[in-house]
Design a protein around this motif. Structure first.
Motif, PDB file in Angstrom:
ATOM      1  N   GLY A 107       0.810  -1.216   0.000  1.00  0.00           N
ATOM      2  CA  GLY A 107       0.000   0.000   0.000  1.00  0.00           C
ATOM      3  C   GLY A 107       0.841   1.264   0.000  1.00  0.00           C
ATOM      4  N   THR A 108       0.193   2.332   0.436  1.00  0.00           N
ATOM      5  CA  THR A 108       0.821   3.649   0.480  1.00  0.00           C
ATOM      6  C   THR A 108       0.647   4.221   1.877  1.00  0.00           C
ATOM      7  N   ALA A 109       1.652   4.902   2.372  1.00  0.00           N
ATOM      8  CA  ALA A 109       1.567   5.572   3.672  1.00  0.00           C
ATOM      9  C   ALA A 109       1.929   7.042   3.483  1.00  0.00           C
ATOM     10  N   THR A 110       1.238   7.898   4.226  1.00  0.00           N
ATOM     11  CA  THR A 110       1.523   9.327   4.188  1.00  0.00           C
ATOM     12  C   THR A 110       1.874   9.804   5.588  1.00  0.00           C
ATOM     13  N   LEU A 111       3.043  10.419   5.716  1.00  0.00           N
ATOM     14  CA  LEU A 111       3.467  11.034   6.967  1.00  0.00           C
ATOM     15  C   LEU A 111       3.350  12.538   6.786  1.00  0.00           C
ATOM     16  N   ARG A 112       2.749  13.222   7.772  1.00  0.00           N
ATOM     17  CA  ARG A 112       2.461  14.650   7.624  1.00  0.00           C
ATOM     18  C   ARG A 112       2.846  15.396   8.891  1.00  0.00           C
ATOM     19  N   TYR A 122      14.989  11.067  -1.097  1.00  0.00           N
ATOM     20  CA  TYR A 122      14.838  11.936  -2.255  1.00  0.00           C
ATOM     21  C   TYR A 122      13.611  11.505  -3.053  1.00  0.00           C
ATOM     22  N   PRO A 123      12.964  12.442  -3.761  1.00  0.00           N
ATOM     23  CA  PRO A 123      11.783  12.086  -4.550  1.00  0.00           C
ATOM     24  C   PRO A 123      12.125  11.112  -5.664  1.00  0.00           C
ATOM     25  N   GLY A 124      11.196  10.219  -5.942  1.00  0.00           N
ATOM     26  CA  GLY A 124      11.360   9.234  -7.007  1.00  0.00           C
ATOM     27  C   GLY A 124      10.123   8.366  -7.057  1.00  0.00           C
ATOM     28  N   LEU A 125      10.260   7.154  -7.560  1.00  0.00           N
ATOM     29  CA  LEU A 125       9.113   6.237  -7.640  1.00  0.00           C
ATOM     30  C   LEU A 125       8.642   5.819  -6.255  1.00  0.00           C
ATOM     31  N   LYS A 126       9.563   5.691  -5.311  1.00  0.00           N
ATOM     32  CA  LYS A 126       9.249   5.222  -3.963  1.00  0.00           C
ATOM     33  C   LYS A 126       8.712   6.337  -3.072  1.00  0.00           C
ATOM     34  N   TYR A 127       9.379   7.490  -3.107  1.00  0.00           N
ATOM     35  CA  TYR A 127       9.040   8.592  -2.194  1.00  0.00           C
ATOM     36  C   TYR A 127       8.537   9.807  -2.953  1.00  0.00           C
ATOM     37  N   GLU A 128       7.481  10.391  -2.425  1.00  0.00           N
ATOM     38  CA  GLU A 128       6.918  11.620  -2.976  1.00  0.00           C
ATOM     39  C   GLU A 128       6.871  12.645  -1.839  1.00  0.00           C
ATOM     40  N   VAL A 154       5.002  10.837   1.126  1.00  0.00           N
ATOM     41  CA  VAL A 154       4.180   9.719   0.692  1.00  0.00           C
ATOM     42  C   VAL A 154       5.130   8.592   0.298  1.00  0.00           C
ATOM     43  N   ILE A 155       4.929   7.416   0.894  1.00  0.00           N
ATOM     44  CA  ILE A 155       5.760   6.250   0.598  1.00  0.00           C
ATOM     45  C   ILE A 155       4.894   5.273  -0.170  1.00  0.00           C
ATOM     46  N   HIS A 156       5.288   4.973  -1.402  1.00  0.00           N
ATOM     47  CA  HIS A 156       4.511   4.102  -2.275  1.00  0.00           C
ATOM     48  C   HIS A 156       5.032   2.664  -2.205  1.00  0.00           C
ATOM     49  N   ASP A 157       4.164   1.709  -2.575  1.00  0.00           N
ATOM     50  CA  ASP A 157       4.524   0.297  -2.713  1.00  0.00           C
ATOM     51  C   ASP A 157       5.280  -0.191  -1.468  1.00  0.00           C
ATOM     52  N   GLU A 176       6.969  -1.939   1.618  1.00  0.00           N
ATOM     53  CA  GLU A 176       7.600  -3.218   1.890  1.00  0.00           C
ATOM     54  C   GLU A 176       7.925  -3.264   3.372  1.00  0.00           C
ATOM     55  N   LEU A 177       8.147  -4.453   3.918  1.00  0.00           N
ATOM     56  CA  LEU A 177       8.490  -4.583   5.339  1.00  0.00           C
ATOM     57  C   LEU A 177       9.706  -3.734   5.688  1.00  0.00           C
ATOM     58  N   GLU A 178      10.660  -3.606   4.754  1.00  0.00           N
ATOM     59  CA  GLU A 178      11.866  -2.826   4.996  1.00  0.00           C
ATOM     60  C   GLU A 178      11.588  -1.338   5.166  1.00  0.00           C
ATOM     61  N   ASP A 179      10.390  -0.890   4.803  1.00  0.00           N
ATOM     62  CA  ASP A 179      10.040   0.519   4.967  1.00  0.00           C
ATOM     63  C   ASP A 179       9.691   0.860   6.412  1.00  0.00           C
TER      64      ASP A 179
END
Length: 93
Positions: free
Chosen positions: A42-47, A67-73, A84-87, A89-92
């Protein structure tokens, strides 16, 4: 800070000049990050919310700068900053 600079008062053929220095106040957290749980894949948003609009922020996971990319917005609007953390994984965690 934009008001800093050299100001002059002119009266006829006389003038006086002074330099104005504006000391910026540090940005403070009005709303801190909250612990979050999300599903793998899923996706998580920290604010968080700062006391100054558009204050420069840096996002980190541990000691690693993100840094911004496919993983982090990274989003920032006014005083609000979001990661915003996309896709996920447990490592996140």
């Amino acid at each position: 800070e934009e008001d800093a600079g050299v100001y002059t008062c002119v009266c006829g053929d006389q003038q006086t000049t002074a330099k104005l220095t504006v000391n910026a106040l540090p940005a403070l957290f009005k709303q801190e990050l909250q612990n979050t749980e999300a599903e793998e894949g899923g996706t998580a948003t920290l604010r968080c919310e700062l006391s100054k609009p558009k204050a420069p922020v840096e996002w980190r996971k541990g000691d690693v700068t993100l840094y911004p990319g496919l993983k982090y917005e990274m989003r920032q609007q006014g005083c609000a900053a979001e990661l915003v953390i996309h896709d996920l994984e447990l490592e996140d965690s």
